[in-house]
Design a protein around this motif. Structure first.
Motif, PDB file in Angstrom:
ATOM      1  N   MET A  15       0.753  -1.211   0.562  1.00 42.13           N
ATOM      2  CA  MET A  15       0.294   0.048  -0.044  1.00 42.13           C
ATOM      3  C   MET A  15       1.078   0.962  -0.033  1.00 42.13           C
ATOM      4  SD  MET A  15      -3.007  -0.614   2.660  1.00 42.13           S
ATOM      5  CE  MET A  15      -4.362  -1.860   2.317  1.00 42.13           C
ATOM      6  N   LYS A  16       0.521   2.482  -0.733  1.00 47.70           N
ATOM      7  CA  LYS A  16       1.104   3.668  -0.954  1.00 47.70           C
ATOM      8  C   LYS A  16       0.432   4.169   0.931  1.00 47.70           C
ATOM      9  CE  LYS A  16       1.300   4.359  -5.788  1.00 47.70           C
ATOM     10  NZ  LYS A  16       1.218   5.459  -6.924  1.00 47.70           N
ATOM     11  N   PRO A  17       1.641   4.958   0.988  1.00 46.54           N
ATOM     12  CA  PRO A  17       1.573   5.698   2.624  1.00 46.54           C
ATOM     13  C   PRO A  17       0.198   6.406   2.581  1.00 46.54           C
ATOM     14  CG  PRO A  17       3.218   6.444   2.117  1.00 46.54           C
ATOM     15  CD  PRO A  17       2.617   5.542   0.411  1.00 46.54           C
ATOM     16  N   TRP A  18      -0.658   7.106   1.343  1.00 48.43           N
ATOM     17  CA  TRP A  18      -1.801   7.280   1.917  1.00 48.43           C
ATOM     18  C   TRP A  18      -3.290   6.305   2.032  1.00 48.43           C
ATOM     19  CZ3 TRP A  18      -7.035   6.672  -0.697  1.00 48.43           C
ATOM     20  CH2 TRP A  18      -6.617   6.638  -1.857  1.00 48.43           C
ATOM     21  N   LEU A  19      -2.254   5.610   1.198  1.00 43.77           N
ATOM     22  CA  LEU A  19      -3.954   4.466   1.509  1.00 43.77           C
ATOM     23  C   LEU A  19      -4.154   3.832   3.119  1.00 43.77           C
ATOM     24  CD1 LEU A  19      -6.674   2.929   0.444  1.00 43.77           C
ATOM     25  CD2 LEU A  19      -4.763   1.384  -1.072  1.00 43.77           C
ATOM     26  N   LEU A  20      -2.469   3.051   2.548  1.00 44.06           N
ATOM     27  CA  LEU A  20      -2.637   3.020   4.903  1.00 44.06           C
ATOM     28  C   LEU A  20      -2.498   3.718   6.053  1.00 44.06           C
ATOM     29  CD1 LEU A  20      -1.476   0.333   6.896  1.00 44.06           C
ATOM     30  CD2 LEU A  20       1.080   1.695   6.029  1.00 44.06           C
ATOM     31  N   ALA A  21      -2.454   5.360   5.707  1.00 44.62           N
ATOM     32  CA  ALA A  21      -3.583   6.011   6.734  1.00 44.62           C
ATOM     33  C   ALA A  21      -4.876   6.154   6.792  1.00 44.62           C
ATOM     34  CB  ALA A  21      -3.277   7.499   6.655  1.00 44.62           C
ATOM     35  N   SER A  22      -5.133   5.398   5.239  1.00 46.36           N
ATOM     36  CA  SER A  22      -6.658   5.245   5.500  1.00 46.36           C
ATOM     37  C   SER A  22      -7.826   4.055   6.174  1.00 46.36           C
ATOM     38  CB  SER A  22      -7.671   5.526   4.011  1.00 46.36           C
ATOM     39  OG  SER A  22      -6.827   6.948   3.038  1.00 46.36           O
ATOM     40  N   LEU A  23      -6.144   3.653   6.136  1.00 48.07           N
ATOM     41  CA  LEU A  23      -6.972   1.997   6.668  1.00 48.07           C
ATOM     42  C   LEU A  23      -7.015   2.265   7.442  1.00 48.07           C
ATOM     43  CD1 LEU A  23      -8.070  -1.095   6.413  1.00 48.07           C
ATOM     44  CD2 LEU A  23      -4.967  -1.551   6.261  1.00 48.07           C
ATOM     45  N   ALA A  81       7.054  12.478  -0.336  1.00 46.68           N
ATOM     46  CA  ALA A  81       7.453  13.147   1.445  1.00 46.68           C
ATOM     47  C   ALA A  81       6.304  13.114   1.597  1.00 46.68           C
ATOM     48  CB  ALA A  81       8.491  13.687   0.913  1.00 46.68           C
ATOM     49  N   ASP A  82       4.908  13.690   1.078  1.00 48.32           N
ATOM     50  CA  ASP A  82       3.343  14.352   1.719  1.00 48.32           C
ATOM     51  C   ASP A  82       3.147  13.047   2.079  1.00 48.32           C
ATOM     52  OD1 ASP A  82       4.265  17.166   1.597  1.00 48.32           O
ATOM     53  OD2 ASP A  82       3.553  17.334  -0.326  1.00 48.32           O
ATOM     54  N   GLN A  83       2.772  12.481   1.143  1.00 52.63           N
ATOM     55  CA  GLN A  83       2.464  11.134   1.774  1.00 52.63           C
ATOM     56  C   GLN A  83       3.284  10.543   3.043  1.00 52.63           C
ATOM     57  OE1 GLN A  83       0.898   7.903  -1.284  1.00 52.63           O
ATOM     58  NE2 GLN A  83       1.118   9.111  -2.652  1.00 52.63           N
ATOM     59  N   LEU A  84       4.050  10.551   2.859  1.00 55.78           N
ATOM     60  CA  LEU A  84       4.809  10.078   4.459  1.00 55.78           C
ATOM     61  C   LEU A  84       4.475  10.667   5.323  1.00 55.78           C
ATOM     62  CD1 LEU A  84       6.527   7.344   5.136  1.00 55.78           C
ATOM     63  CD2 LEU A  84       8.479   8.888   4.988  1.00 55.78           C
ATOM     64  N   LYS A  85       4.239  12.085   4.972  1.00 57.03           N
ATOM     65  CA  LYS A  85       3.919  12.801   6.012  1.00 57.03           C
ATOM     66  C   LYS A  85       1.777  13.067   6.773  1.00 57.03           C
ATOM     67  CE  LYS A  85       4.595  16.283   8.614  1.00 57.03           C
ATOM     68  NZ  LYS A  85       4.989  16.490  10.105  1.00 57.03           N
ATOM     69  N   PHE A  86       1.082  12.323   5.837  1.00 56.92           N
ATOM     70  CA  PHE A  86       0.126  12.197   6.241  1.00 56.92           C
ATOM     71  C   PHE A  86       0.157  10.982   7.274  1.00 56.92           C
ATOM     72  CE2 PHE A  86      -3.894  10.795   4.300  1.00 56.92           C
ATOM     73  CZ  PHE A  86      -5.261  12.133   4.372  1.00 56.92           C
ATOM     74  N   LEU A  87       0.912   9.798   6.394  1.00 52.84           N
ATOM     75  CA  LEU A  87       0.801   8.694   7.405  1.00 52.84           C
ATOM     76  C   LEU A  87       0.973   9.175   8.682  1.00 52.84           C
ATOM     77  CD1 LEU A  87       0.335   5.577   7.490  1.00 52.84           C
ATOM     78  CD2 LEU A  87       3.263   5.576   5.967  1.00 52.84           C
ATOM     79  N   GLU A  88       1.920  10.050   8.985  1.00 50.55           N
ATOM     80  CA  GLU A  88       2.873   9.729  10.129  1.00 50.55           C
ATOM     81  C   GLU A  88       1.878  10.821  10.873  1.00 50.55           C
ATOM     82  OE1 GLU A  88       7.334   9.891   9.021  1.00 50.55           O
ATOM     83  OE2 GLU A  88       6.010  12.157   9.226  1.00 50.55           O
ATOM     84  N   GLU A  89       1.088  11.499  10.306  1.00 54.96           N
ATOM     85  CA  GLU A  89      -0.330  12.424  11.249  1.00 54.96           C
ATOM     86  C   GLU A  89      -0.960  11.565  11.797  1.00 54.96           C
ATOM     87  OE1 GLU A  89       1.128  17.008   9.724  1.00 54.96           O
ATOM     88  OE2 GLU A  89      -0.398  15.475   9.568  1.00 54.96           O
ATOM     89  N   ALA A  90      -0.945  10.159  10.796  1.00 52.72           N
ATOM     90  CA  ALA A  90      -2.246   9.560  11.021  1.00 52.72           C
ATOM     91  C   ALA A  90      -1.980   8.559  12.036  1.00 52.72           C
ATOM     92  CB  ALA A  90      -2.864   8.912   9.610  1.00 52.72           C
ATOM     93  N   ILE A  91      -0.528   8.480  12.129  1.00 51.82           N
ATOM     94  CA  ILE A  91      -0.027   7.846  13.006  1.00 51.82           C
ATOM     95  C   ILE A  91      -0.450   7.628  14.288  1.00 51.82           C
ATOM     96  CG2 ILE A  91       1.803   6.058  14.438  1.00 51.82           C
ATOM     97  CD1 ILE A  91       2.184   5.429  11.616  1.00 51.82           C
ATOM     98  N   ALA A  92       0.216   9.768  14.446  1.00 56.68           N
ATOM     99  CA  ALA A  92       0.206   9.970  15.434  1.00 56.68           C
ATOM    100  C   ALA A  92      -1.313  10.208  16.026  1.00 56.68           C
ATOM    101  CB  ALA A  92       0.765  11.863  15.239  1.00 56.68           C
TER     102      ALA A  92
END
Length: 297
Positions: free
Chosen positions: A127-135, A186-197
């Motif tokens: 999964m790309k980071p944005w999709l993982l964040a969505s999951l 890089a932005d997708q990674l930030k998106f994922l990190e903020e979802a985790i936090a």
């Protein structure tokens, strides 16, 4: 932060018997008039709970007599198109370039959440980071008791299909997912990190309750507070949601409704409730075009 509020695809119809006098208002309902035609505009939520249903008799009557139901996308529509959209925009192509990876500390935090939700790491590896964040977001909403399978748009779609009503899609799964895929790696990674936090600090859980409670009670003040909160959110995810997922999509959604009204009378358009509140909302855009917009509740 009002972030990660994204399309959660669903398909299960749910109905709870309840006397009509006991049914409360949910969401938000608008009546739009122009050129002798009327359109009803209903605010949905992309997750659900058993006590969301049935919808109040006034909305049920609108649904029953509407010649057309307009949705962002039909969750019971072409599943192959949905699968292709996920593969095209949400999965890393085999042999394709690898983007930046989570640091070791972020990887440990992600692994803890995957274990908490019972998700196998192998499942999310492509999964790309944005999709993982969505999951992760869907999983957290589920942990709070809200189920994507009980989403309001899925409920409406099931009813329309059962009645043989025409369903119009105002968008497509491909166009929705492409918005996320346009983010840089890089932005997708930030998106994922903020979802985790957001999940770790319980912000996501609080957000789930705020949105669901405001929708459940048709709480105008509560919904307006959510819109104001979204406008103030200066995180990367918050800006993305406001500028891309809301402000960026609202004009095209309004266009689709104007075109539908020119063809049909008494149709129902049901879209995410965050599109109906705050500055730049769909009702505000329709008013600016000279249409008469009345908020029923």
């Amino acid at each position: 932060m009002l972030r990660q509020i994204i399309v959660m695809f669903c398909g299960l119809f749910w109905f709870v018997l309840s006397p009509a006098w006991a049914i409360d208002k949910h969401g938000a309902l608008f009546k739009v008039e122009h050129g002798g035609h009327t359109l009803y505009l209903f605010g949905t939520i992309h997750v659900g709970a058993a006590d969301f249903y049935p919808l109040e008799p006034r909305v049920a009557e609108v649904i029953a007599r509407a010649p057309v139901l307009a949705l962002e996308i039909d969750p019971l529509g072409d599943q192959q198109q949905l699968t292709r959209a996920v593969q095209r925009h949400g999965m890393v192509m085999r042999g394709g370039p690898a983007g930046p990876a989570l640091s070791a500390s972020w990887r440990l935090r992600l692994e803890r959440l995957l274990k908490q939700y019972g998700i196998e790491p192998e499942t999310v590896a492509p999964m790309k980071p944005w999709l993982l964040a969505s999951l992760l977001t869907v999983s957290e909403f589920s942990a709070q008791g809200y189920d994507a399978a009980l989403a309001v748009d899925g409920y409406l779609s099931r009813q329309a299909h059962a009645r043989g009503q025409k369903i119009v899609e105002l968008e497509s799964a491909d166009s929705q997912m492409a918005l996320f895929d346009k983010m840089s790696a890089a932005d997708q990674l930030k998106f994922l990190e903020e979802a985790i936090a957001g999940i770790e600090d319980k912000e996501q859980a609080n957000q789930a309750r705020e949105i669901a409670d405001a929708w459940r009670k048709a709480d105008i003040a509560g919904l307006d507070a959510l819109a104001a909160k979204a406008a103030r959110d200066d995180s990367f995810s918050g800006r993305f949601v406001q500028r891309v997922l809301l402000d960026g999509r609202n004009p095209a959604l309004a266009d689709g409704m104007v075109k539908l009204m020119a063809r049909e009378n008494n149709s129902l358009a049901a879209i995410g409730i965050l599109h109906l509140i705050g500055n730049g909302s769909v009702p505000e855009l329709l008013r600016k075009r000279g249409l008469k917009v009345e908020r029923i509740y």
